[in-house]
Design an enzyme around this catalytic site. Sequence first.
Site, PDB file in Angstrom:
ATOM      1  N   THR A  50       0.828  -1.200   0.000  1.00 51.12           N
ATOM      2  CA  THR A  50       0.000   0.000   0.000  1.00 51.12           C
ATOM      3  C   THR A  50       0.863   1.251   0.000  1.00 51.12           C
ATOM      4  O   THR A  50       0.438   2.304  -0.456  1.00 51.12           O
ATOM      5  CB  THR A  50      -0.925   0.005   1.230  1.00 51.12           C
ATOM      6  OG1 THR A  50      -1.663  -1.216   1.240  1.00 51.12           O
ATOM      7  CG2 THR A  50      -1.892   1.170   1.198  1.00 51.12           C
ATOM      8  N   TYR A 138       8.031 -11.507   3.785  1.00 51.36           N
ATOM      9  CA  TYR A 138       6.768 -11.015   3.245  1.00 51.36           C
ATOM     10  C   TYR A 138       6.235 -12.053   2.259  1.00 51.36           C
ATOM     11  O   TYR A 138       6.674 -12.113   1.112  1.00 51.36           O
ATOM     12  CB  TYR A 138       7.007  -9.670   2.565  1.00 51.36           C
ATOM     13  CG  TYR A 138       5.774  -8.894   2.165  1.00 51.36           C
ATOM     14  CD1 TYR A 138       4.495  -9.376   2.388  1.00 51.36           C
ATOM     15  CD2 TYR A 138       5.906  -7.651   1.563  1.00 51.36           C
ATOM     16  CE1 TYR A 138       3.381  -8.644   2.026  1.00 51.36           C
ATOM     17  CE2 TYR A 138       4.801  -6.906   1.187  1.00 51.36           C
ATOM     18  CZ  TYR A 138       3.539  -7.410   1.415  1.00 51.36           C
ATOM     19  OH  TYR A 138       2.433  -6.681   1.040  1.00 51.36           O
ATOM     20  N   LYS A 166       5.075 -12.646   7.472  1.00 53.56           N
ATOM     21  CA  LYS A 166       3.783 -11.996   7.199  1.00 53.56           C
ATOM     22  C   LYS A 166       3.063 -12.869   6.188  1.00 53.56           C
ATOM     23  O   LYS A 166       3.461 -12.947   5.029  1.00 53.56           O
ATOM     24  CB  LYS A 166       4.031 -10.590   6.643  1.00 53.56           C
ATOM     25  CG  LYS A 166       2.804  -9.792   6.238  1.00 53.56           C
ATOM     26  CD  LYS A 166       3.275  -8.431   5.703  1.00 53.56           C
ATOM     27  CE  LYS A 166       2.138  -7.490   5.387  1.00 53.56           C
ATOM     28  NZ  LYS A 166       1.457  -7.838   4.120  1.00 53.56           N
TER      29      LYS A 166
END
Length: 303
Positions: A50, A138, A166
């Site tokens: 984002t 990630y 994550k």
Amino acid sequence: MMSPSPFHGLSAFPPTPADPEGRVDTEGLGRLLERLCEAGVSSIGLLGSTGIYAYLTREERQRAVRAAVECVRGRVPLVVGAGALRTDHAVDLARDAEAAGAGALLLAPVSYTPLTQEEAYQHFLAVAKATRLPLCIYNNPGTTHFTFSRELLQRLSDMETIRAVKMPLPVDGDLRGELALLREKTDLAIGYSGDWGAAEALSSGADAWYSVIGGLLPRTALALTRAAMAGSDGEARRLDGLLQPLWDLFKAYGSIRVIYVLAEHLDVRAELPRPLLPLGPADRRRVLDAARPLIELERQSLL
């Protein structure tokens, strides 16, 4: 005081305000980060998806990290995205973040040619050896088109500085089962993205929520995080219900497009990088109608 770990609790991922040429608005970024610090988030995820990390030059990413470190002043751990196509570029970005004063790294296996498990391992090894910062894996197959095997996660967890992962929400929905398997294979702190599954993930025993909505509505996200982690299932479901209209729009339009509408409404100049296009007027109204009650609650601290 700074959280004892940047990989537990609510990690809020704000958008990165930038102009159409990709020049970061450091003042606008500072305003966003100040709100997150004041709310008391556990960590800030700077330059995540984002946060348009993939669309920014190395120089603009450096500017963003330096501005963030100056604004946050050690109040909240800064987890900085270091993802890049080339391993040497990712190493440079990791070193830049450490030199600027970041507290941790977030690394995605960005690729054009699909990576093998060994190629991803060597990529992470090079970045992990380049700095002393703790690193979060990630795992974002929807963007990177790379899926970590549990064996690879186990190998990576053996590296001293790799401390967390994550995760995306499991396709089969079995969060408790996945958490049990991951804890059996690794000693990583396990957090989840996919905001619409956060309440269930935290209630199931996840260590962290890597939150898109937390980057703009941190008090709401914090209230949900605390309720779910405390076992207050009724309160967690209530808060998740308030957010459900936004979750539906995240799924319909992509969370990044929704977040950038909200950022503009909150007086932050954050433009989507081309080729991404902003939502049209009717869709923008749907987003703002869904978010308006939450924004008002957030402002009044009624949560």
